[in-house]
Write an enzyme that holds these catalytic residues in place. Sequence first.
Site, short mmCIF file in Angstrom:
data_model
loop_
_atom_site.label_atom_id
_atom_site.label_comp_id
_atom_site.label_asym_id
_atom_site.label_seq_id
_atom_site.Cartn_x
_atom_site.Cartn_y
_atom_site.Cartn_z
N CYS A 100 -5.74 5.31 -3.93
CA CYS A 100 -5.01 4.19 -3.78
C CYS A 100 -2.99 3.96 -4.89
O CYS A 100 -2.93 4.73 -5.74
CB CYS A 100 -5.07 2.94 -4.37
SG CYS A 100 -4.89 1.28 -4.67
N CYS A 153 0.95 -1.29 -0.16
CA CYS A 153 -0.09 -0.55 0.16
C CYS A 153 0.81 1.50 -0.29
O CYS A 153 1.57 1.31 1.11
CB CYS A 153 -1.06 -0.26 0.99
SG CYS A 153 -1.47 2.04 1.78
#
Length: 315
Positions: A225, A77
């Site tokens: 994201c 991430c």
Amino acid sequence: MRFAFLKCHGSGNDFPLIDARAIDLTDADWAGVARALADRAGPVGGDGLLLLTAGDDAGHDFGMRMFNSDGSEAETCLNGLRCVARLGFELLGLDTARVRLKTSSAEVARAEPLAPGVVTIRETAGPAATGSGAVGLRIAAESVIDAAIPGLPSARPFTAVAMPNPHLVSFVDAVDEAELVALGDWCEAGPDLIPARANVSFVELRGQDLFVRTYERGVGLTDSCGSAMASAVYAAGRTGRVPFGTMMKVFNKGGLVMGSADAAGMVTILGNATFLYDAGIEVDPAMATAETPLVHARREDEAAAWAAAIPEGGR
């Protein structure tokens, strides 16, 4: 069980962040903590749970784990990595580090602020992979580069990228969110075509800049994201839309980052790591429930600096 945590965000991708270096919990318990703290209807909310973990003898100064809001663990991430890196830097007195991720490593460093008052971290991850197996696609083709994917309920051309988590990236004239959500929901069901699911992004090319909208695996439609933005940067180079080595602005609903990729698949992102508040909270991992957090300090100056730096609506 009581946890101290930071609420933070990278480009609008928000998370509770826990220093877990001295906390011994099972993966199932951490999944329960993630479901409790990252529940948008709960007392904290977020796109997932970030953990700062200990370094190792393989040259990693510290590590990061990220659990999605559904309790599944992501391979990486990149928006969250910047926040974890900042905390690691502050606790360990570092300016650069090599970070252990679930299945790979990343290099991080403090960087000049993107805007006044915005703490900025440079991260380099990769190499990106385009093999169908690496992305989790069960198809005969070795890779998918700007082409339709047989069996996918969309005729759009996609580029499949593992960053190392799986991404399907399609360049579009204009983002249709309803279409994106429908396709994301289909992938989220774990079909035979891609049983481990995938992140799906529609990307608008704006000169040499990008606007990225993503349906995130385990989360749903998200304002930001980081690995999707990195995959879009690499896909722009891989498909010849933007020359490799170009530093471009990458916009999303949550804000923006700067990104560049090279032909070897290494992607560099410069973006914010903004801390919003420090708090403590009681969590029942087995029940995946949490009480109201006790906020110790709010970092209003950081929130204001980020708000001043981003365009209206992140676009």
